[in-house]
Design a protein around this motif. Sequence first.
Motif, PDB file in Angstrom:
ATOM      1  N   UNK A  59      37.269  38.056  32.263  1.00  7.53           N
ATOM      2  CA  UNK A  59      36.903  37.052  31.259  1.00  7.53           C
ATOM      3  C   UNK A  59      36.237  35.826  31.858  1.00  7.53           C
ATOM      4  N   UNK A  60      35.795  35.899  33.122  1.00  4.00           N
ATOM      5  CA  UNK A  60      35.126  34.752  33.727  1.00  4.00           C
ATOM      6  C   UNK A  60      35.363  34.682  35.220  1.00  4.00           C
ATOM      7  N   UNK A  83      48.189  43.484  36.832  1.00  2.45           N
ATOM      8  CA  UNK A  83      47.496  44.096  35.692  1.00  2.45           C
ATOM      9  C   UNK A  83      46.209  44.743  36.222  1.00  2.45           C
ATOM     10  N   UNK A  84      45.076  44.062  36.093  1.00  2.00           N
ATOM     11  CA  UNK A  84      43.808  44.630  36.550  1.00  2.00           C
ATOM     12  C   UNK A  84      43.591  44.475  38.048  1.00  2.00           C
ATOM     13  N   UNK A  85      44.370  43.631  38.702  1.00  2.00           N
ATOM     14  CA  UNK A  85      44.325  43.520  40.158  1.00  2.00           C
ATOM     15  C   UNK A  85      43.381  42.483  40.726  1.00  2.00           C
TER      16      UNK A  85
END
Length: 179
Positions: free
Chosen positions: A104-105, A130-132
């Motif tokens: 997200x940025x 989570x996404x790492x």
Amino acid sequence: MSFQEPAPLDLKKYIREIPDFPKPGILFYDISTLIRSAEAWQVATGRLARLIGTWKPDLLAGIESRGFLTAAPIAQRLGTGFTMLRKPGKLPGETISLKYGLEYGEDELHIQKDAIIPGQRVVVLDDLLATGGTLAASVELLRKAGAEVVGASVLIELTALKGRDKLDVPVNSLISYDD
């Protein structure tokens, strides 16, 4: 380390799930309910300390801010040092920084320039994988500061997001959610 768990305790029972936080469609796993239970918190930190201890770290690094909550008491249990990875403007003195991209940025982490003795064995901790992206950036920043990063540890892993695939160090987690 003399912690002995009297009986197996299901730590998932102590994690509160909050739908639509911090935005719609996100299911937030709240560790504050785990931390406020003396028994569950002792069990969680004891389990993490046993796992992390096998890596024989010299120093634990906590990621702002919930990573501080896990890293500091485990460092005390293991007899290691502790250092903080923080957002810009939060650490006094000269820092080393790393900007990194997120889904997200962009974000940025800092560590004090003298926080790592080159070659120290370091384990990085956070509350959630989570996404790492943040954990991978933390490993990179610690290496930039001179650390030998020997592992990463989290309380909770969202396995469906495959965050550990972004890491080139061993990872352990206490609690896994598949969805």
